[in-house]
Design an enzyme around this catalytic site. Structure first.
Site, PDB file in Angstrom:
ATOM      1  CE1 TYR A 120      -3.294  -2.626  -0.285  1.00  0.00           C
ATOM      2  CE2 TYR A 120      -3.950  -2.237   1.983  1.00  0.00           C
ATOM      3  CZ  TYR A 120      -4.125  -2.895   0.783  1.00  0.00           C
ATOM      4  OH  TYR A 120      -5.123  -3.811   0.652  1.00  0.00           O
ATOM      5  CE  LYS A 167       2.947 -17.839  -0.402  1.00  0.00           C
ATOM      6  NZ  LYS A 167       2.313 -19.147  -0.258  1.00  0.00           N
ATOM      7  CG  ASP A 199      -0.370 -19.882   1.249  1.00  0.00           C
ATOM      8  OD1 ASP A 199       0.236 -19.786   2.331  1.00  0.00           O
ATOM      9  OD2 ASP A 199       0.130 -20.415   0.247  1.00  0.00           O
ATOM     10  CG  ASP A 223      -7.302  -4.433   3.587  1.00  0.00           C
ATOM     11  OD1 ASP A 223      -8.354  -4.409   4.246  1.00  0.00           O
ATOM     12  OD2 ASP A 223      -7.158  -3.834   2.514  1.00  0.00           O
ATOM     13  CG  ASP A 227     -12.435  -7.024   4.845  1.00  0.00           C
ATOM     14  OD1 ASP A 227     -12.167  -6.306   5.831  1.00  0.00           O
ATOM     15  OD2 ASP A 227     -13.049  -6.614   3.844  1.00  0.00           O
TER      16      ASP A 227
END
Ligand code: ATP
Ligand code: MG
Length: 326
Positions: A120, A167, A199, A223, A227
């Site tokens: 971001y 990751k 993952d 993020d 969610d």
């Protein structure tokens, strides 16, 4: 000591749920000075600016800010407001509350999401018509600041430790630096950690959320995964969040302006009132914070309830019921 609280209701149901949370805070015997300011679509229409300078300055100087929601202008409002409080961590609890039809009712998670960098903060480029690139930024200093916050968080709230989600097997340099920095800060502080690839985390949290407690993530992963967890606990309606900086913080419900029900007086104020409970904890009022949490939970379980939870009560009915329980 007086605490100055910036109150920025914004648009849509922000105008309904933010005053409800202030009403609950006002029932407590704490010396708050509430200062209200404008932001969002309505003030942009009037003045041309979604975030007036005086609103930014207020958030940058108040002890804490309570924000509702902004419509079309959300990105122009909330991103600078997070900068105003120099927020480096986004705290997002995902807990299934009573009275909610949750996919995984046993879910009780806290996400601590890095709030300043990762993809971001990266630079995107369009090299040619058909090729684009993105540079990802991870720094030791931001990872350290997040890890120190996470260590304090688990110590202060009686958690066993935290999970580091990353990751680093693929993004060896960026997530490698993130993972190693967070892990070494935790080790120095004697805080237990485990590591989960993002993952694998996505699958495992859906199948068995109880194996996780506090989850520390880079920006994008936090993020998306928070969610995902919001889906496990039954949607957005009840979820609070906090943007914490070194000296101040901003609290807001996860939901938006809900234009479909705005202006009807039936918005569920719970997410914003729980955000206000997080504000109380942030300012050191742990007992009052617990009391607000309990009053909300009791009200969710026993009513009155707003229409989104199958009831027919108004925002005001629910707010009053929470205030009475306090
Ligand atoms: P925005 O663009 O501002 O995010 P949105 O249309 O995405 O608006 P949300 O606020 O994200 O709307 O809400 C999504 C759905 O959840 C809507 O149907 C809305 O009515 C419902 N909802 C969200 N928050 C609440 C709440 N506090 N009380 C009741 N219903 C809610
Ligand atoms: Mg939305």
């Amino acid at each position: 000591m007086t605490h100055e609280i910036a109150v920025i209701p914004g648009d849509g149901i922000g105008q309904e749920v933010t005053p409800a949370a202030v009403e609950v805070l006002e029932t407590l015997a704490i010396d708050f000075e509430f200062v209200e300011a404008d932001a969002g679509d309505a003030v942009k229409e009037e003045t041309g600016e979604a975030l007036p300078q005086e609103t930014y300055d207020l958030a940058a100087s108040a002890d804490a800010t309570l924000f509702g929601a902004a419509g079309e202008t959300a990105a122009d409002v909330i991103l600078p407001l997070r900068t105003a409080v120099d927020s480096f961590v986004n705290v997002r609890p995902a807990k299934a509350y009573p009275g909610i039809d949750a996919v995984r009712p046993e879910t009780d998670l806290i996400f601590l999401r890095e709030n300043t960098e990762g993809v971001y903060a990266g630079h995107e480029d369009r090299l040619t018509r058909d090729v684009s690139t993105l540079t990802r930024v991870v720094t030791e200093s931001a990872s350290e600041r997040l890890a120190e916050f996470a260590c304090d968080y688990v110590a202060g709230d009686d958690h066993d430790g935290f999970s580091i989600v990353h990751k680093a097997n693929v993004m060896r340099e960026t997530d490698g630096l993130f993972r190693d920095t967070v892990k070494s800060v935790a080790d120095e502080n004697g805080v237990e950690t485990d590591q989960v690839l993002m993952d694998a985390f996505a699958t495992r949290v859906c199948l068995d959320p109880e194996q996780f407690d506090v989850v520390v993530c880079p920006n994008l992963a936090g993020d998306v995964l928070s969610d995902l967890a919001a889906g496990l606990v039954g949607g957005l309606g009840l979820l609070p969040s906090a943007n914490i900086g070194p000296d101040r913080a901003l609290f807001e419900p996860v939901h938006g302006t809900a234009p479909d029900i705005a202006g009807q007086g039936v918005a569920n104020p719970a997410a914003t009132i729980i955000s206000a409970a997080m504000l109380l904890e942030y300012l050191g009022y742990d007992e009052e914070s617990d009391a607000v949490h309990e009053a909300v939970e009791d009200t969710l379980e026993n009513g009155p309830r707003t229409p989104d939870l199958g009831g027919d009560a108004s925002t005001e009915d629910v707010t009053e019921a929470i205030g009475e329980r306090l």
